[in-house]
Design a protein around this motif. Structure first.
Motif, PDB file in Angstrom:
ATOM      1  N   ALA A   1      -5.938   2.744 -19.074  1.00  0.00           N
ATOM      2  CA  ALA A   1      -7.466   1.992 -18.707  1.00  0.00           C
ATOM      3  C   ALA A   1      -9.077   2.562 -18.317  1.00  0.00           C
ATOM      4  CB  ALA A   1      -6.496   2.387 -17.490  1.00  0.00           C
ATOM      5  N   THR A   2      -9.031   3.934 -18.792  1.00  0.00           N
ATOM      6  CA  THR A   2     -10.321   4.479 -18.706  1.00  0.00           C
ATOM      7  C   THR A   2     -11.281   3.520 -19.711  1.00  0.00           C
ATOM      8  OG1 THR A   2      -9.955   6.055 -17.001  1.00  0.00           O
ATOM      9  CG2 THR A   2     -11.858   6.166 -18.154  1.00  0.00           C
ATOM     10  N   ALA A   3     -10.080   3.892 -21.210  1.00  0.00           N
ATOM     11  CA  ALA A   3     -10.921   3.353 -21.956  1.00  0.00           C
ATOM     12  C   ALA A   3     -11.351   2.045 -22.271  1.00  0.00           C
ATOM     13  CB  ALA A   3      -9.835   3.822 -23.598  1.00  0.00           C
ATOM     14  N   LYS A   4     -10.243   0.877 -22.449  1.00  0.00           N
ATOM     15  CA  LYS A   4     -10.061  -0.752 -21.973  1.00  0.00           C
ATOM     16  C   LYS A   4     -11.315  -0.883 -20.791  1.00  0.00           C
ATOM     17  CE  LYS A   4      -6.974  -4.464 -21.112  1.00  0.00           C
ATOM     18  NZ  LYS A   4      -8.291  -5.082 -20.037  1.00  0.00           N
ATOM     19  N   GLU A   5     -11.877  -0.239 -19.966  1.00  0.00           N
ATOM     20  CA  GLU A   5     -12.829  -0.805 -19.257  1.00  0.00           C
ATOM     21  C   GLU A   5     -14.231  -0.488 -19.934  1.00  0.00           C
ATOM     22  OE1 GLU A   5     -12.229   1.639 -15.098  1.00  0.00           O
ATOM     23  OE2 GLU A   5     -10.814   0.921 -14.854  1.00  0.00           O
ATOM     24  N   GLU A   6     -14.027   0.986 -21.165  1.00  0.00           N
ATOM     25  CA  GLU A   6     -15.349   1.276 -21.354  1.00  0.00           C
ATOM     26  C   GLU A   6     -15.460   0.573 -22.196  1.00  0.00           C
ATOM     27  OE1 GLU A   6     -18.697   2.871 -22.314  1.00  0.00           O
ATOM     28  OE2 GLU A   6     -17.514   2.957 -20.559  1.00  0.00           O
ATOM     29  N   LEU A   7     -14.243  -0.727 -23.214  1.00  0.00           N
ATOM     30  CA  LEU A   7     -14.370  -1.018 -24.228  1.00  0.00           C
ATOM     31  C   LEU A   7     -14.653  -2.862 -23.849  1.00  0.00           C
ATOM     32  CD1 LEU A   7     -13.716  -1.626 -27.136  1.00  0.00           C
ATOM     33  CD2 LEU A   7     -11.501  -1.801 -27.081  1.00  0.00           C
TER      34      LEU A   7
END
Length: 509
Positions: free
Chosen positions: A102-108
C-alpha cells in the motif's frame, strides 16, 4: 417232586447270582462316574486357564493398539500445532507486505503522476519543435514522412536488387558447375541420333507403267485407295516415285505397306484394295503392340497396363515438331534414369515417368485437353503410382509438382527436344518469338534499342546512360528475366544483357 425241588433250587441260586452281579455292576458304575467327574473337573480347569490366558493376550493387544492410536493422535496434534504456528507467522508476514505494498502503491502513484506531467511537457515541447521545423522547411510532417519513406524504399529496392544479384552470382558460381556436370554427363551417356520427320512418304516403284495401274480406269483405284487409307496419293511426273501425304504417320505406313503388297501381287482393283488395306491395318496394330512390348522390355520398365503398352507402340507413328515421339520418349526415359541416379533418386520410377510422359499425344480420349493432363488421367486410369502421374501432368507446368521426379522429367523432356536438329520450328513462330522478346524489352522506359541474337537465346538491351543509372540497369535486367520466364515459352534459357555506355565525342577542326 424232586424235579420241582431242583427247579426251585436252581431259581434261588440264579437269583443270588444275579443279585451279586448287580451289586458288582453298581459298584463299577460309581467308580466310572467318579473317574469321569474327576476328568471333567481337570478339563474344566484347563479350559478356564486357557480362556484366562487368551483374555490376557487380547487385553494386551488392545492396550497396544490404544497406545499406538494415542501416539498417532499426539503426533497429529503436534503437526497441527506446528502448522498453526507457521500459518500464523505467514499471516503476519502477509499483513506486513500488504502494508508495504500500500505504501509502495502510493509512492508509485505519485511517480506516475509526475511522469504524466513530464510527458505532457515533452509532448508540448515536441509539438513546438515540429511547428518550428515545418515553418523552416516549408512542408508538413506527413509530407516529410512520405518523402523519407519514398527515399528509403528506392534505396532499399536498389540495395536489395544488388544483394539479389550478388546472391545469384554466388549461387551460379557454386551450383552451376555441379548442375552442368550432371546435365552434360547425362547427355553424353545417352547420346542418340536426331532426325526430322516429314509429313510425306516416298513410295518407290520399278517403272512408271505401275503408276497407271495404281490410278486405274478413270482413277477408281487411286480413289478407293485414298478412301480406304485416308492418305492423299500424289502421282506426278516424278520418275519412279509416288508421294503419300498425310499428317498421320500411321496412315502413311498403312498406305505404303498396302501399296507394296498390291504392286507385288499385281492385282489392283477396288475390292482387292479394301481387303489388303484391312489386312495391313491389322498387321500395323499388331506391330504397335509388339513395338510397345519391345520398348518396355528394352528399357526395363515392367508391369505396364496393356493399354499403356499399346499407346507406347503408337508413338512410333507420331512426331512432335518433326521429332519421332517414340524415339523422344525412349531418350527422355534414359535421360531421366541417369539424372535420377546422379541425384540419388529412384531411377526406375524416373525412367517409367519419362517413357510415359507424352502418352497424351497419342490418345484419342478427350483431345481438347492439354496432352500432359490427358496423359496424367490415362496413367491414373490404368493404376500408375501417384508420383508417376504427377510427373506426367506437371512436365509442362499444367499441375503443381509435388515429387522430385517431376522436375527431372521436365528437364529431360526439354533436353531431348532442345538438341540441335531434333525438332523443326515453324518459321512464323520463331520470328514471332524474337519479335516478342524485343518488344517486351522496348516497353521499359530508357531503353533505346534491343537485339534478339543467337536464335533467341540472348537478348541485348541498350539503354541511355543519361536516363538509366547502373543500379537501374541491373533492375531492368532482373525484371525482364522474370517477365520473360513467366509470360513466354521458349527452349533452353534466354540470357538478358543490359548495356549502358557513356561516350565522349569531340571533333578536331
Amino acid at each position: 417232586m424232586e424235579i420241582l425241588i431242583g427247579i426251585g433250587a436252581f431259581v434261588i441260586g440264579g437269583g443270588l447270582t444275579w443279585i451279586l452281579y448287580s451289586t458288582a455292576l453298581k459298584s463299577r458304575s460309581r467308580k466310572i462316574i467318579k473317574e469321569a467327574e474327576t476328568e471333567a473337573e481337570v478339563i474344566k480347569k484347563d479350559k478356564i486357564l486357557q480362556a484366562k490366558e487368551k483374555f490376557l493376550a487380547l487385553k494386551a493387544e488392545h492396550e497396544k493398539e490404544v497406545n499406538a492410536r494415542n501416539s498417532k493422535v499426539a503426533a497429529a496434534e503436534n503437526r497441527i500445532k506446528q502448522r498453526e504456528g507457521v500459518i500464523t507467522q505467514k499471516l503476519e508476514e502477509l499483513q506486513r507486505k500488504i502494508k508495504e505494498t500500500a505504501t509502495a502503491k502510493e509512492e508509485l502513484d505519485k511517480q506516475v503522476e509526475l511522469m504524466n506531467r513530464k510527458n505532457e511537457e515533452i509532448d508540448k515541447t515536441h509539438k513546438q519543435q515540429i511547428e518550428k521545423l515545418e515553418a523552416i522547411s516549408g512542408m508538413s510532417g506527413e509530407e516529410a514522412k512520405e518523402m523519407l519513406i519514398e527515399n528509403l524504399k528506392a534505396e532499399a529496392k536498389t540495395d536489395a536488387m544488388s544483394y539479389v544479384n550478388d546472391i545469384l552470382d554466388e549461387a551460379r558460381i557454386n551450383a552451376t558447375k555441379e548442375a552442368k556436370k550432371i546435365v552434360l554427363q547425362t547427355i553424353q551417356r545417352v547420346a542418340t541420333e536426331t532426325a526430322i520427320e516429314n509429313s510425306v512418304t516416298i513410295f518407290h516403284i520399278d517403272s512408271d507403267e505401275i503408276k497407271g495401274r495404281i490410278i486405274g480406269r478413270e482413277g477408281r483405284n487411286i480413289r478407293a485407295l485414298e478412301a480406304a487409307t485416308g492418305v492423299e496419293i500424289i502421282v506426278d511426273d516424278t520418275p519412279e516415285a509416288i508421294v503419300l501425304s498425310a499428317f498421320d504417320p500411321m496412315r502413311r505406313e498403312i498406305a505404303r505397306l498396302a501399296l507394296h503388297q498390291l504392286v507385288t501381287d499385281g492385282r489392283i482393283h477396288p475390292a482387292r484394295i479394301e481387303e489388303v488395306v484391312n489386312k495391313v491395318r491389322k498387321q500395323v496394330e499388331e506391330e504397335v503392340v509388339e513395338t510397345g512390348k519391345r520398348t518396355s522390355i528394352d528399357l526395363g520398365v515392367h508391369g505396364l497396363h496393356p493399354e499403356l503398352i499399346k499407346l507406347i507402340g503408337k508413338m512410333k507413328y507420331r512426331s512432335s515438331y518433326g521429332q519421332n515421339l517414340l524415339q523422344h520418349a525412349r531418350e527422355t526415359a534414359n535421360l531421366c534414369a541417369v539424372m535420377a541416379s546422379e541425384l540419388g533418386l529412384n531411377s526406375k520410377k524416373a525412367k517409367r515417368a519419362g517413357l510415359l510422359h507424352d502418352i497424351g499425344k497419342v490418345s484419342d480420349e478427350e483431345p481438347e485437353l492439354p496432352h500432359a493432363i490427358s496423359g496424367m488421367k490415362l496413367a491414373e486410369k490404368y493404376k500408375e503410382k501417384p508420383e508417376i502421374c504427377n510427373a506426367i501432368g506437371a512436365h509442362h507446368d499444367e499441375v503443381e509438382m509435388n515429387t522430385m521426379i517431376a522436375p527431372i522429367v521436365q528437364v529431360c523432356d526439354a533436353i531431348s527436344g532442345a538438341r540441335p536438329g531434333a525438332r523443326r520450328e515453324i518459321i512464323e513462330a520463331y520470328i514471332k518469338r524474337l519479335n516478342d522478346l524485343e518488344s517486351m524489352a522496348l516497353s521499359y522506359p530508357g531503353v533505346i534499342k534491343t537485339y534478339a541474337i543467337q536464335a533467341g537465346r540472348e537478348l541485348r538491351v541498350i539503354v541511355g546512360s543519361e536516363k538509366i543509372s547502373d543500379k537501374e540497369a541491373e533492375t531492368i535486367s532482373y525484371d525482364l528475366a522474370r517477365k520473360i520466364q513467366t509470360e513466354m515459352t521458349y527452349p533452353g534459357q534466354v540470357k538478358i544483357t543490359v548495356i549502358r555506355e557513356t561516350r565522349a565525342v569531340s571533333f578536331a577542326k
